[in-house]
Design a protein around this motif. Structure first.
Motif, PDB file in Angstrom:
ATOM      1  N   ALA A  63      21.928 -24.473  20.416  1.00  0.00           N
ATOM      2  CA  ALA A  63      22.228 -24.942  21.771  1.00  0.00           C
ATOM      3  C   ALA A  63      21.020 -25.567  22.452  1.00  0.00           C
ATOM      4  O   ALA A  63      19.891 -25.510  21.944  1.00  0.00           O
ATOM      5  N   ASP A  64      21.297 -26.174  23.613  1.00  0.00           N
ATOM      6  CA  ASP A  64      20.274 -26.709  24.539  1.00  0.00           C
ATOM      7  C   ASP A  64      19.377 -27.785  23.932  1.00  0.00           C
ATOM      8  O   ASP A  64      18.170 -27.589  23.835  1.00  0.00           O
ATOM      9  N   PRO A  65      19.881 -28.930  23.584  1.00  0.00           N
ATOM     10  CA  PRO A  65      21.295 -29.311  23.579  1.00  0.00           C
ATOM     11  C   PRO A  65      21.962 -28.943  22.256  1.00  0.00           C
ATOM     12  O   PRO A  65      21.287 -28.557  21.300  1.00  0.00           O
ATOM     13  N   GLY A  66      23.281 -29.061  22.202  1.00  0.00           N
ATOM     14  CA  GLY A  66      24.009 -28.772  20.971  1.00  0.00           C
ATOM     15  C   GLY A  66      23.620 -29.714  19.844  1.00  0.00           C
ATOM     16  O   GLY A  66      23.564 -30.928  20.035  1.00  0.00           O
ATOM     17  N   ARG A  67      23.310 -29.152  18.686  1.00  0.00           N
ATOM     18  CA  ARG A  67      22.897 -29.965  17.539  1.00  0.00           C
ATOM     19  C   ARG A  67      23.119 -29.170  16.260  1.00  0.00           C
ATOM     20  O   ARG A  67      23.194 -27.945  16.282  1.00  0.00           O
ATOM     21  N   LEU A  68      23.210 -29.872  15.146  1.00  0.00           N
ATOM     22  CA  LEU A  68      23.358 -29.231  13.846  1.00  0.00           C
ATOM     23  C   LEU A  68      21.992 -28.814  13.317  1.00  0.00           C
ATOM     24  O   LEU A  68      21.051 -29.610  13.336  1.00  0.00           O
TER      25      LEU A  68
END
Length: 258
Positions: free
Chosen positions: A211-216
């Motif tokens: 999270a923070d920001p959403g990413r793989l």
């Protein structure tokens, strides 16, 4: 789309450098940043990660409910969606809910009765077309929701934490049924969960998000048996299962790719 399976068919789902922002132009909030992923035909891909990491946002992009601020989303075939809550029509019977879905997808009235029975048999609810939805357990209502999604004969099934509100025993039983259903039908599935164990049970591949920001942050293959008659209860007790569950849990806690 650039990816293809061994039969030469293009990928069912392809996201390329996708970013999603909310809020105003003066104070934007980035929910998902620069995500690229491909899901091939027949894969059971699971998005796992903590709350707020953008799992549901990605699924909604694939479903067409949202648009990215940047990047592209390509979906190759017909899509069905199962939500966390069944969202059935309480004034209709089980069969009435399915009949409505079939009518929306152009199935003639004369053919709906037989198709309803086929769908109910598929999800283990044979003979229950005349029941009211409020007479059903939570697990049974979710089975009806899955049957309704299958009414359109989708090649891609999107599932947003569909078992999160169920008790543990019902959740495990439905996990096994969905796993077998996908293996038998060759359906491509994109499934959202926050549970590492559920991800290992269901997925042929697990995509871990932070999270923070959403990413793989990780893309992990699950090399466990996937035949429809696999004893999933026995599989849960194997060292390979435990090792994968620990790997996923560790990856989900890490802010960077392992």
């Amino acid at each position: 789309m650039s990816s293809a399976d061994s039969g030469g068919r293009a990928a069912d789902i392809e996201l390329s450098e996708v970013t999603v922002r909310y809020g105003t132009s003066k104070a934007p909030v980035t929910a998902v940043a620069d995500v690229s992923l491909t899901v091939e035909p027949g894969e059971f891909a699971v998005l796992v990660g903590p709350s707020g990491c953008g799992k549901t946002t990605l699924l909604r992009l694939v479903a067409g409910f949202e648009r990215p601020a940047d990047g592209t989303v390509a979906v190759g075939r017909k899509v069905g969606v199962v939500f966390q809550q069944p969202r059935l029509f309480p004034w209709r019977t089980v069969g009435g809910n399915l009949a409505f879905a079939l009518s929306r997808h152009g199935v003639a009235r004369s053919g709906r009765g037989a198709r309803i029975e086929e769908l109910l048999a598929l999800v283990g609810l044979s003979g229950m077309a005349g029941r009211r939805t409020w007479e059903l357990s939570g697990g049974q209502r979710q089975r009806v929701a899955i049957a309704r999604a299958l009414a359109a004969e989708p090649q891609i099934l999107l599932m947003d934490e569909p078992f999160a509100a169920l008790d543990a025993l019902t959740r495990e039983r439905l996990q096994e049924e969905v796993r077998a259903l996908a293996s038998t039908g060759g359906t491509t599935v994109l499934f959202v969960t926050h549970s590492a164990e559920e991800a290992v049970v269901l997925g042929s591949r697990v995509l871990v998000m932070a999270a923070d920001p959403g990413r793989l942050v990780a893309d992990i293959a699950v090399p466990l048996p996937r035949e429809p008659d696999t004893d999933v209860a026995a599989l849960r007790g194997t060292p390979a299962f435990a090792a994968l569950r620990a790997e996923l849990a560790s990856a989900a806690r890490s802010p960077v790719a392992p």
